[in-house]
Design a protein around this motif. Structure first.
Motif, mmCIF file in Angstrom:
data_model
loop_
_atom_site.group_PDB
_atom_site.id
_atom_site.type_symbol
_atom_site.label_atom_id
_atom_site.label_comp_id
_atom_site.label_asym_id
_atom_site.label_seq_id
_atom_site.Cartn_x
_atom_site.Cartn_y
_atom_site.Cartn_z
ATOM 1 N N TRP A 51 0.730 -1.240 -0.021
ATOM 2 C CA TRP A 51 -0.261 0.001 -0.202
ATOM 3 C C TRP A 51 0.725 1.146 0.029
ATOM 4 O O TRP A 51 0.714 2.001 -0.689
ATOM 5 N N TRP A 52 1.887 1.430 0.991
ATOM 6 C CA TRP A 52 2.779 2.315 0.967
ATOM 7 C C TRP A 52 3.342 2.612 -0.179
ATOM 8 O O TRP A 52 3.679 3.714 -0.718
ATOM 9 N N LYS A 53 3.880 1.645 -0.980
ATOM 10 C CA LYS A 53 5.068 1.818 -2.090
ATOM 11 C C LYS A 53 3.823 2.395 -3.179
ATOM 12 O O LYS A 53 4.333 3.291 -3.780
ATOM 13 N N ARG A 54 2.659 1.704 -3.306
ATOM 14 C CA ARG A 54 1.753 2.285 -4.250
ATOM 15 C C ARG A 54 1.242 3.873 -4.351
ATOM 16 O O ARG A 54 1.184 4.641 -4.923
ATOM 17 N N VAL A 55 1.099 4.231 -2.979
ATOM 18 C CA VAL A 55 0.261 5.471 -2.529
ATOM 19 C C VAL A 55 1.236 6.499 -2.264
ATOM 20 O O VAL A 55 1.015 7.615 -2.559
ATOM 21 N N VAL A 56 2.462 6.007 -1.568
ATOM 22 C CA VAL A 56 3.379 7.163 -1.364
ATOM 23 C C VAL A 56 4.760 7.363 -2.272
ATOM 24 O O VAL A 56 4.929 7.958 -2.838
ATOM 25 N N GLN A 57 5.689 5.918 -2.060
ATOM 26 C CA GLN A 57 6.962 5.861 -2.712
ATOM 27 C C GLN A 57 6.761 6.139 -3.931
ATOM 28 O O GLN A 57 7.747 6.836 -4.732
ATOM 29 N N MET A 58 5.919 5.564 -4.879
ATOM 30 C CA MET A 58 5.630 5.723 -6.324
ATOM 31 C C MET A 58 5.273 7.028 -6.791
ATOM 32 O O MET A 58 5.122 7.284 -8.037
ATOM 33 N N ARG A 59 4.944 7.752 -5.962
ATOM 34 C CA ARG A 59 4.284 9.041 -6.570
ATOM 35 C C ARG A 59 4.892 10.495 -5.865
ATOM 36 O O ARG A 59 5.593 10.576 -4.858
ATOM 37 N N ASP A 60 4.727 11.523 -6.741
ATOM 38 C CA ASP A 60 5.457 12.757 -6.327
ATOM 39 C C ASP A 60 4.402 13.754 -5.430
ATOM 40 O O ASP A 60 4.741 14.534 -4.943
ATOM 41 N N ASP A 61 3.183 13.183 -5.402
ATOM 42 C CA ASP A 61 2.378 14.038 -4.953
ATOM 43 C C ASP A 61 1.687 13.689 -3.679
ATOM 44 O O ASP A 61 0.455 14.191 -3.277
ATOM 45 N N ILE A 62 2.325 12.663 -2.935
ATOM 46 C CA ILE A 62 1.583 12.217 -1.690
ATOM 47 C C ILE A 62 2.910 11.719 -0.671
ATOM 48 O O ILE A 62 4.011 11.597 -0.923
ATOM 49 N N VAL A 63 2.642 12.419 0.486
ATOM 50 C CA VAL A 63 3.676 12.362 1.318
ATOM 51 C C VAL A 63 2.918 11.522 2.466
ATOM 52 O O VAL A 63 1.967 11.460 2.885
ATOM 53 N N GLY A 64 3.960 11.057 3.397
ATOM 54 C CA GLY A 64 3.611 10.178 4.690
ATOM 55 C C GLY A 64 3.401 10.926 5.873
ATOM 56 O O GLY A 64 3.960 12.067 6.208
ATOM 57 N N LEU A 65 2.910 10.222 7.011
ATOM 58 C CA LEU A 65 2.759 10.673 8.196
ATOM 59 C C LEU A 65 2.659 9.726 9.395
ATOM 60 O O LEU A 65 2.104 8.574 8.987
ATOM 61 N N ASP A 66 3.110 9.590 10.340
ATOM 62 C CA ASP A 66 2.740 8.873 11.775
ATOM 63 C C ASP A 66 2.302 9.496 12.893
ATOM 64 O O ASP A 66 3.408 10.006 13.509
ATOM 65 N N CYS A 67 1.156 9.572 13.087
ATOM 66 C CA CYS A 67 0.680 10.336 14.246
ATOM 67 C C CYS A 67 0.492 9.516 15.400
ATOM 68 O O CYS A 67 0.391 8.463 15.379
ATOM 69 N N SER A 68 0.365 10.135 16.582
ATOM 70 C CA SER A 68 0.364 9.454 17.899
ATOM 71 C C SER A 68 -1.136 9.082 17.748
ATOM 72 O O SER A 68 -2.081 9.555 17.280
ATOM 73 N N ILE A 69 -1.449 8.003 18.522
ATOM 74 C CA ILE A 69 -2.711 7.231 18.693
ATOM 75 C C ILE A 69 -3.725 8.112 19.476
ATOM 76 O O ILE A 69 -4.884 8.401 19.374
ATOM 77 N N LEU A 70 -2.967 8.742 20.722
ATOM 78 C CA LEU A 70 -3.586 9.601 21.679
ATOM 79 C C LEU A 70 -3.523 10.978 21.222
ATOM 80 O O LEU A 70 -2.652 11.473 20.775
ATOM 81 N N MET A 71 -4.849 11.670 21.186
ATOM 82 C CA MET A 71 -4.715 13.191 20.483
ATOM 83 C C MET A 71 -5.709 13.931 21.519
ATOM 84 O O MET A 71 -6.263 13.488 22.003
ATOM 85 N N HIS A 72 -5.378 15.382 21.195
ATOM 86 C CA HIS A 72 -6.094 16.073 21.989
ATOM 87 C C HIS A 72 -7.572 15.883 21.861
ATOM 88 O O HIS A 72 -8.223 15.657 20.630
ATOM 89 N N PRO A 73 -8.422 15.937 23.146
ATOM 90 C CA PRO A 73 -9.782 15.551 22.985
ATOM 91 C C PRO A 73 -10.770 16.382 22.014
ATOM 92 O O PRO A 73 -11.887 16.086 21.499
ATOM 93 N N MET A 74 -10.092 17.581 21.909
ATOM 94 C CA MET A 74 -10.773 18.414 20.942
ATOM 95 C C MET A 74 -11.018 18.019 19.594
ATOM 96 O O MET A 74 -11.908 18.510 18.669
ATOM 97 N N VAL A 75 -9.918 17.326 19.206
ATOM 98 C CA VAL A 75 -10.162 16.602 17.764
ATOM 99 C C VAL A 75 -11.241 15.889 17.558
ATOM 100 O O VAL A 75 -11.853 16.027 16.562
ATOM 101 N N TRP A 76 -11.728 15.099 18.614
ATOM 102 C CA TRP A 76 -12.914 14.510 18.389
ATOM 103 C C TRP A 76 -14.119 15.014 18.621
ATOM 104 O O TRP A 76 -15.272 14.712 18.079
ATOM 105 N N LYS A 77 -14.133 16.261 19.115
ATOM 106 C CA LYS A 77 -15.381 17.390 19.216
ATOM 107 C C LYS A 77 -15.517 17.767 17.791
ATOM 108 O O LYS A 77 -16.467 17.539 17.238
ATOM 109 N N ALA A 78 -14.350 18.268 17.369
ATOM 110 C CA ALA A 78 -14.499 18.928 15.927
ATOM 111 C C ALA A 78 -15.011 18.002 14.864
ATOM 112 O O ALA A 78 -15.478 18.303 14.083
ATOM 113 N N SER A 79 -14.235 16.742 14.945
ATOM 114 C CA SER A 79 -14.728 15.847 13.936
ATOM 115 C C SER A 79 -15.995 15.160 13.858
ATOM 116 O O SER A 79 -16.372 14.554 12.965
ATOM 117 N N GLY A 80 -16.745 15.390 15.359
ATOM 118 C CA GLY A 80 -17.928 14.579 15.452
ATOM 119 C C GLY A 80 -18.145 13.463 16.147
ATOM 120 O O GLY A 80 -19.184 12.943 16.551
#
Ligand code: GAP
Length: 488
Positions: A51-80
């Motif tokens: 998946w990573w090879k096709r979606v990130v590595q092979m393309r010029d227009d997509i970058v990767g990210l690795d976020c923490s699992i625990l996030m600020h509670p307001m993230v989930w208020k805003a997201s719904g």
């Protein structure tokens, strides 16, 4: 005609050969949680990497990210999610079993997280004629109620600063809240995407079919940001591209389809949504969601702009999400911190988002089911996993025909050379036919055998998993030969 494989056969092979085990099995197991064994961990990593090879590595227009699992509670208020991410559940008065109301639907369709309650509401009026899946009683359901799907946990050691957090129910929000960071630290220009693979958690009311629906699972999500007005075209592009990813990795076309959601199935923010569905060997209609591709419009970025404006209210409410309402957007939302300025056209806008959202565990199950085959060979049943070479947990197995006459030494030398390039397996025990069968079950594309002739002419046999044909290849050419056949 598509072959029908029984899920029980897959589950049994997975346990027997060390692909997947029940979590905490020695303590009786933990429901809906699974551990990947020695072969499974390689298979799952290969799915992730493909998946990573096709979606990130092979393309010029997509970058990767690795976020923490625990996030600020307001993230989930805003997201719904804090207010709406729930299933409507009901309890059978006869046997006390809890069921998801939308799962009592006749169509048995899987619904995207945000629309489950909406979908369930439509079913709720019909409860009087619904049958309990556990005891079979008809019309015995209690009044439905909402059941929150996010797992909660506490962060902080002191009473004053502890905070209730949620284990993320999707990886997508980590991408939205880092949109500005990625824009400011890279040279990306809209249209571009941010991709992430990681664990998500949902306290699912009903879990299902092995690793198909579990409470802890891995998602591979792409948020592709584009200018409003170009979104329909990107939506079509990603539908085709994601479908192709599965078929390129060997899923048979007749077992895969795209199912466009009806307007009443769409989440309130989505302009369009299509599921990539696989014909799994379970469930009411067999066709089950493998991946969702949604046009999420500019909803998420705008919601997080509203969330940022609501932070003071959150502090003043004693950090209690239930006591606050997101502030409305101001008229200038289009110039907000999560907007984008196109230097060429001098236009500012909040990007639209196309989101292909796949499940790594669910795809792994589909690849297992699709690769599984049973055939009669010389009066015996041969179980074989016909994995695409990119997904095969072990690429080549190396055997000395017998454990003497210098054969192990030659085989070891080949093994030592090959294992630096790809995952290999060395085995010198038992009859060679048995060793081949074990590798067929593991899905190993090639077996290399050192035999009596090897010492004379420096050749070895290469056996092909699918055709079972054997050819002789020079021992010093084996690395190049395999790399070519494996498409490396
Ligand atoms: N961000 C959008 C989103 O999360 P979703 O349809 O709820 O959408 C996307 O989930 C994919 O994640 C699903 O198609 C499935 O492959 C996987 N997934 C969701 N819930 C899962 C579960 N409980 N167990 C395993 N995989 C799951």
């Amino acid at each position: 005609m598509a072959k029908i494989t029984k899920l029980d056969d897959i589950v049994s092979l997975c346990k027997r050969r060390g692909f997947i085990f029940q979590s905490s099995e020695i303590y009786g197991g933990l429901a809906s949680c699974y551990d990947y064994g020695p072969l499974g961990v390689e298979l799952k990593r290969n799915v992730r990497n493909a998946w990573w090879k096709r979606v990130v590595q092979m393309r010029d227009d997509i970058v990767g990210l690795d976020c923490s699992i625990l996030m600020h509670p307001m993230v989930w208020k805003a997201s719904g999610h804090a207010d709406k991410f729930a299933d409507l559940v009901t309890v059978c008065r006869k046997c006390n079993t809890r069921s998801r109301v939308d799962h009592l639907a006749d169509d048995g369709e899987e619904h995207t997280a945000h629309v489950r309650v909406e979908a369930a509401m439509a079913e709720a009026g019909e409860l009087a004629r619904k049958k309990c899946p556990a005891c079979g009683a008809v019309g015995q359901f209690a009044e439905p109620m909402a059941f929150r799907l996010m797992f909660e946990t506490e962060m902080g050691a002191n009473v004053d600063d502890t905070m209730t957090l949620f284990l993320r129910p999707e990886t997508a929000q980590g991408i939205f809240v880092n949109f500005r960071n990625v824009m400011d630290s890279t040279r990306v220009k809209v249209p571009f995407g941010i991709a992430q693979i990681g664990k998500s958690f949902r306290n699912e009311v009903t879990t299902k079919a092995f690793i198909f629906r579990t409470r802890e699972f891995e998602q591979a999500e792409l948020e592709f940001f584009c200018a409003p007005g170009t979104d329909d075209q990107w939506y079509e592009y990603w539908k085709a591209e994601r479908f192709r990813w599965y078929t390129d990795l060997g899923i048979q076309g007749e077992n895969l389809r795209l199912r466009e959601h009806d307007p009443d199935e769409l989440a309130h923010y989505a302009k369009g949504c299509v599921d990539v569905e696989y014909r799994f060997p379970f469930g009411s209609g067999d066709w089950q969601e493998l991946e969702g591709i949604a046009n999420r419009t500019d909803f998420d970025l705008r919601q997080h702009q509203r969330g940022m404006r609501t932070m003071n209210d959150w502090y003043e409410a004693g950090r209690d999400l239930t006591k606050i309402t997101l502030k409305e957007e101001d008229a200038d939302y289009i110039k907000g911190p999560l907007s984008y300025f196109n230097e060429e056209t001098k236009e500012r806008f909040v990007p639209y988002v196309i989101e292909p959202s796949a499940g790594i565990d669910r795809s792994t199950l589909a690849f297992l089911v699709d690769a599984y085959d049973e055939e009669e060979v010389k009066g015996e049943t041969r179980n074989v996993l016909r994995f695409h070479p990119d997904l095969a947990p072990v690429k080549a197995a190396i055997f000395p025909l017998v454990k003497k006459d210098g054969m192990p030494e030659i085989a070891r030398k080949i093994y030592d050379d090959l294992k630096a390039r790809f995952t290999c397996f060395y085995d010198e025990k038992g009859a060679v036919g048995r060793r081949y069968r074990r590798q067929d079950e593991a899905g190993t594309p090639f077996c290399i055998t050192v035999d009596g002739q090897s010492k004379e002419d420096n050749t070895v046999t290469v056996r092909d998993r699918d055709s079972m044909e054997q050819i002789r290849v020079g021992a010093d050419q084996i690395r190049g030969y395999l790399m070519e056949r494996l498409g490396m």
